[in-house]
Motif scaffolding. Structure first.
Motif, PDB file in Angstrom:
ATOM      1  N   THR A   1       0.898  -1.219   0.032  1.00  0.00           N
ATOM      2  CA  THR A   1      -0.059   0.038  -0.021  1.00  0.00           C
ATOM      3  C   THR A   1       0.958   1.276  -0.083  1.00  0.00           C
ATOM      4  OG1 THR A   1      -1.546  -1.367   1.216  1.00  0.00           O
ATOM      5  CG2 THR A   1      -1.736   1.204   1.231  1.00  0.00           C
ATOM      6  N   LEU A   2       1.932   1.237   0.662  1.00  0.00           N
ATOM      7  CA  LEU A   2       2.744   2.401   0.915  1.00  0.00           C
ATOM      8  C   LEU A   2       3.574   2.497  -0.346  1.00  0.00           C
ATOM      9  CD1 LEU A   2       4.344   2.021   4.536  1.00  0.00           C
ATOM     10  CD2 LEU A   2       2.747   3.716   3.586  1.00  0.00           C
ATOM     11  N   LEU A   3       3.900   1.474  -0.939  1.00  0.00           N
ATOM     12  CA  LEU A   3       4.804   1.803  -2.377  1.00  0.00           C
ATOM     13  C   LEU A   3       3.853   2.071  -3.297  1.00  0.00           C
ATOM     14  CD1 LEU A   3       6.874  -1.628  -2.585  1.00  0.00           C
ATOM     15  CD2 LEU A   3       7.608   0.660  -1.891  1.00  0.00           C
ATOM     16  N   ASP A   4       2.320   1.580  -3.341  1.00  0.00           N
ATOM     17  CA  ASP A   4       1.552   2.237  -4.250  1.00  0.00           C
ATOM     18  C   ASP A   4       1.223   3.725  -4.400  1.00  0.00           C
ATOM     19  OD1 ASP A   4      -0.582   1.886  -6.125  1.00  0.00           O
ATOM     20  OD2 ASP A   4      -1.966   2.403  -4.428  1.00  0.00           O
ATOM     21  N   ARG A   5       1.545   4.366  -3.047  1.00  0.00           N
ATOM     22  CA  ARG A   5       1.206   5.685  -2.860  1.00  0.00           C
ATOM     23  C   ARG A   5       2.633   6.454  -3.489  1.00  0.00           C
ATOM     24  NH1 ARG A   5      -3.472   8.062  -2.016  1.00  0.00           N
ATOM     25  NH2 ARG A   5      -4.611   6.400  -1.659  1.00  0.00           N
ATOM     26  N   LEU A   6       3.607   5.775  -3.592  1.00  0.00           N
ATOM     27  CA  LEU A   6       4.838   6.315  -4.417  1.00  0.00           C
ATOM     28  C   LEU A   6       4.900   5.864  -5.861  1.00  0.00           C
ATOM     29  CD1 LEU A   6       7.236   5.197  -1.368  1.00  0.00           C
ATOM     30  CD2 LEU A   6       6.260   7.596  -2.022  1.00  0.00           C
ATOM     31  N   GLY A   7       3.600   5.301  -6.445  1.00  0.00           N
ATOM     32  CA  GLY A   7       3.718   5.082  -7.799  1.00  0.00           C
ATOM     33  C   GLY A   7       3.887   3.699  -8.281  1.00  0.00           C
ATOM     34  N   ILE A   8       4.554   3.062  -7.167  1.00  0.00           N
ATOM     35  CA  ILE A   8       5.325   1.489  -7.573  1.00  0.00           C
ATOM     36  C   ILE A   8       4.199   0.476  -7.389  1.00  0.00           C
ATOM     37  CG2 ILE A   8       7.172  -0.263  -6.878  1.00  0.00           C
ATOM     38  CD1 ILE A   8       8.661   2.556  -6.064  1.00  0.00           C
ATOM     39  N   ALA A   9       3.665  -0.189  -8.463  1.00  0.00           N
ATOM     40  CA  ALA A   9       2.795  -1.231  -8.465  1.00  0.00           C
ATOM     41  C   ALA A   9       3.472  -2.615  -8.223  1.00  0.00           C
ATOM     42  CB  ALA A   9       2.103  -1.244  -9.702  1.00  0.00           C
ATOM     43  N   ILE A  10       3.247  -3.067  -6.995  1.00  0.00           N
ATOM     44  CA  ILE A  10       3.466  -4.470  -6.669  1.00  0.00           C
ATOM     45  C   ILE A  10       2.497  -5.642  -6.301  1.00  0.00           C
ATOM     46  CG2 ILE A  10       6.138  -4.088  -6.186  1.00  0.00           C
ATOM     47  CD1 ILE A  10       5.217  -4.741  -3.098  1.00  0.00           C
ATOM     48  N   ARG A  11       2.764  -6.656  -6.091  1.00  0.00           N
ATOM     49  CA  ARG A  11       1.542  -7.468  -5.677  1.00  0.00           C
ATOM     50  C   ARG A  11       2.025  -7.914  -4.281  1.00  0.00           C
ATOM     51  NH1 ARG A  11      -3.391  -9.547  -7.844  1.00  0.00           N
ATOM     52  NH2 ARG A  11      -2.906  -7.906  -9.498  1.00  0.00           N
TER      53      ARG A  11
ATOM     54  N   ALA B   1      14.250   2.812  -8.046  1.00  0.00           N
ATOM     55  CA  ALA B   1      13.057   3.434  -7.286  1.00  0.00           C
ATOM     56  C   ALA B   1      12.421   2.461  -6.268  1.00  0.00           C
ATOM     57  CB  ALA B   1      12.084   3.921  -8.312  1.00  0.00           C
ATOM     58  N   LEU B   2      12.246   1.333  -6.794  1.00  0.00           N
ATOM     59  CA  LEU B   2      11.635   0.272  -5.615  1.00  0.00           C
ATOM     60  C   LEU B   2      12.417   0.023  -4.457  1.00  0.00           C
ATOM     61  CD1 LEU B   2       9.810  -2.164  -5.303  1.00  0.00           C
ATOM     62  CD2 LEU B   2      11.546  -3.792  -6.275  1.00  0.00           C
ATOM     63  N   VAL B   3      13.867   0.130  -4.663  1.00  0.00           N
ATOM     64  CA  VAL B   3      14.634  -0.047  -3.341  1.00  0.00           C
ATOM     65  C   VAL B   3      14.679   1.197  -2.752  1.00  0.00           C
ATOM     66  CG1 VAL B   3      17.284  -0.218  -2.829  1.00  0.00           C
ATOM     67  CG2 VAL B   3      16.132  -1.862  -4.467  1.00  0.00           C
ATOM     68  N   ALA B   4      14.755   2.331  -3.308  1.00  0.00           N
ATOM     69  CA  ALA B   4      14.545   3.431  -2.599  1.00  0.00           C
ATOM     70  C   ALA B   4      13.299   3.743  -1.625  1.00  0.00           C
ATOM     71  CB  ALA B   4      14.670   4.765  -3.578  1.00  0.00           C
ATOM     72  N   ALA B   5      12.055   3.231  -2.480  1.00  0.00           N
ATOM     73  CA  ALA B   5      10.680   3.362  -1.765  1.00  0.00           C
ATOM     74  C   ALA B   5      10.735   2.427  -0.724  1.00  0.00           C
ATOM     75  CB  ALA B   5       9.946   3.034  -2.974  1.00  0.00           C
ATOM     76  N   ILE B   6      11.361   1.202  -0.791  1.00  0.00           N
ATOM     77  CA  ILE B   6      11.152   0.266   0.331  1.00  0.00           C
ATOM     78  C   ILE B   6      12.027   0.683   1.837  1.00  0.00           C
ATOM     79  CG2 ILE B   6      11.988  -1.908   1.066  1.00  0.00           C
ATOM     80  CD1 ILE B   6      11.756  -3.075  -1.568  1.00  0.00           C
ATOM     81  N   GLU B   7      13.165   1.416   1.244  1.00  0.00           N
ATOM     82  CA  GLU B   7      14.039   2.179   2.381  1.00  0.00           C
ATOM     83  C   GLU B   7      13.104   3.264   3.078  1.00  0.00           C
ATOM     84  OE1 GLU B   7      16.559   1.117   3.729  1.00  0.00           O
ATOM     85  OE2 GLU B   7      18.294   0.495   1.997  1.00  0.00           O
ATOM     86  N   ARG B   8      12.288   3.805   2.181  1.00  0.00           N
ATOM     87  CA  ARG B   8      11.612   5.035   2.760  1.00  0.00           C
ATOM     88  C   ARG B   8      10.612   4.417   3.812  1.00  0.00           C
ATOM     89  NH1 ARG B   8       8.701   9.634  -0.908  1.00  0.00           N
ATOM     90  NH2 ARG B   8       7.230  10.275   0.842  1.00  0.00           N
ATOM     91  N   CYS B   9       9.885   3.302   3.107  1.00  0.00           N
ATOM     92  CA  CYS B   9       8.792   2.733   4.095  1.00  0.00           C
ATOM     93  C   CYS B   9       9.431   2.284   5.333  1.00  0.00           C
ATOM     94  CB  CYS B   9       8.196   1.316   3.188  1.00  0.00           C
ATOM     95  SG  CYS B   9       7.381   2.032   1.874  1.00  0.00           S
ATOM     96  N   ARG B  10      10.658   1.391   5.248  1.00  0.00           N
ATOM     97  CA  ARG B  10      11.385   0.924   6.613  1.00  0.00           C
ATOM     98  C   ARG B  10      11.437   1.917   7.662  1.00  0.00           C
ATOM     99  NH1 ARG B  10      16.521   0.158   6.200  1.00  0.00           N
ATOM    100  NH2 ARG B  10      16.290  -0.935   8.438  1.00  0.00           N
ATOM    101  N   ARG B  11      11.971   3.164   7.258  1.00  0.00           N
ATOM    102  CA  ARG B  11      12.117   4.100   8.167  1.00  0.00           C
ATOM    103  C   ARG B  11      10.755   4.823   8.550  1.00  0.00           C
ATOM    104  NH1 ARG B  11      15.815   5.913   4.073  1.00  0.00           N
ATOM    105  NH2 ARG B  11      14.567   7.176   3.033  1.00  0.00           N
ATOM    106  N   MET B  12       9.631   4.585   8.080  1.00  0.00           N
ATOM    107  CA  MET B  12       8.439   4.925   8.744  1.00  0.00           C
ATOM    108  C   MET B  12       7.978   3.908   9.875  1.00  0.00           C
ATOM    109  SD  MET B  12       6.514   5.865   4.981  1.00  0.00           S
ATOM    110  CE  MET B  12       4.987   6.170   5.738  1.00  0.00           C
TER     111      MET B  12
END
Ligand code: PLP
Length: 401
Positions: free
Chosen positions: A345-355, A389-400
């Motif tokens: 859900t968080l990645l989606d908000r950053l524009g990244i579509a995963i399943r 972009a995926l890796v950066a977004a995951i890192e960002r989620c981790r920090r949250m």
């Protein structure tokens, strides 16, 4: 492969004001303009029901539909178009085999071998068959790094083993199973072999004669084609001996209230009006990837996968599932302390579509000791920038968290 991105209009759209990073290709791929144009063209200029019409449009639609069958035959190197049955997709192809092959070839006490990494669509049809036939299902286990245990596989065979069904590529682990070798082992034991090609046909050259599989299934929508069309390849001598799966128009030769005779192959398995628009668009999709070159696509996606595995392994708290060295186009993972659904859900908000979720492979989730996983999966148009972009977004989620 960057230059091919412009063929896919959807890739230039934004979601939540951000550029779309589409990494859900194992679920379905995006469509190149030529495929969408083929659908429009079929409806605007050719549309007519196939096979029974004497008029011009019907004949043209029939020619396209049958030309599409030939394109599929060539693409998977089947011996004859009689061996190419159009279905709604992998799921229907597998149900067809379980139902019809089960009827003709399986008796109480016979055994079918599946693997622990099968998609539900290669498990449930066999369980449905068990309501009609007392067949025994045996399951090939896997190692912790996501390889099938081939020694255990060999030990599963008994004189009652009739068929082995195995995903060519796991939709979760990305493991490329050694289908040629597994088919040879099955044949040595007098059993037949079905390869579920849902996740291999879009990513590599799949040659049914080279692999020596008796059945192959795949879905059009995972190989840049439209939804609602798929393929069952079956060896002609087997299909000849299998009864129809469904009854209706198209699949009959002659009908009286007393007795009905069936059409020749492959029509015997294609009851009702076929998806002739879909078959034509699927052929355009297969021509599209063939023109790029399946080997080039495979090399590009393997590079992307290796890059993603390396970058993601460096993220603290990362658990990667399926670490075979030559794995294909799929990276499934969990991050310690973050539920995969929250991550998705968080990645989606950053524009990244995963399943996220169980990926229709709950027995595999149980084997891995988890309820669900996050999954990024790649196609010919993905780039290393998108993985960054995926890796950066995951890192960002981790920090949250
Ligand atoms: N088999 C595998 C390995 C898959 O990955 C999928 C879909 O994800 C299927 C079967 C079912 O495909 P479909 O839903 O297109 O019928």
């Amino acid at each position: 492969m960057l230059s091919y991105r412009q063929d896919f209009p959807i890739l230039s759209r934004q979601v939540y004001g951000r550029p779309l990073v589409y990494l859900d290709n194992a679920a379905t791929t995006q469509k190149p303009r030529c495929v969408v144009d083929a659908i429009t063209d079929e409806y605007y200029s050719v549309n007519a029901n196939v096979h029974r019409g004497v008029h011009y449009l019907s004949q043209q639609a029939t020619e396209r539909h049958e030309a599409a069958r030939e394109t599929v035959r060539r693409f998977i190197n089947a011996r004859s178009t009689s061996e190419v049955v159009f279905t709604r997709g992998t799921t229907e192809s597998l149900n067809l085999v379980a139902s019809s092959f089960g009827e003709a070839f399986l008796h109480d006490g016979d055994e079918v071998i599946l693997t622990v990494m099968e998609h539900h669509s290669d498990i449930v049809p066999w369980q449905l068959l068990q309501q009609r036939r007392a067949i025994v299902l045996r399951v090939v286990p896997m190692t912790d790094d996501g390889a099938l245990d081939l020694e255990a596989y060999e030990r599963l065979f008994t004189p009652r083993t009739r068929l082995v069904c195995c995903a060519h590529v796991s939709n979760v682990l990305g493991t490329v199973n050694p289908i040629r070798r597994m088919a040879r082992i099955a044949h040595d034991h007098g059993a037949l072999f079905l390869a579920d090609g849902a996740q291999s046909v879009p990513h590599m050259t799949v040659d049914v004669q080279d692999l020596d599989c008796d059945f192959l299934t795949f879905s059009g929508h995972k190989v840049y084609g439209p939804t609602g069309i798929g393929v069952l390849y079956g060896r002609e001598d087997l299909l000849e001996r299998m009864p129809p799966y469904q009854g209706g128009g198209e699949m009959i030769s002659r009908v009286t209230f007393e007795h009905t005779t069936y059409e020749r192959l492959p029509y015997k398995f294609e009851a009702g009006t076929p998806d002739y628009v879909g078959s034509h668009a699927l052929a355009v999709a297969l021509d599209y990837v063939s023109a790029i070159g399946m080997d080039r696509i495979a090399a590009h996606e393997r590079r992307l996968t290796a890059y993603a595995m390396e970058r993601m392994a460096a993220i603290p708290g990362m658990q990667l599932y399926g670490t075979q060295p030559d794995k294909d186009a799929v990276v499934a993972f969990n991050i310690e302390g973050i539920h995969p659904l929250d991550l998705g859900t968080l990645l989606d908000r950053l524009g990244i579509a995963i399943r996220t979720g169980h990926h229709c492979a709950q027995p595999l989730m149980a084997r891995c000791g988890v309820e669900g996983m996050a999954r990024a999966s790649f196609a010919l148009y993905n780039t290393t920038d998108e993985i960054d972009a995926l890796v950066a977004a995951i890192e960002r989620c981790r920090r949250m968290f």
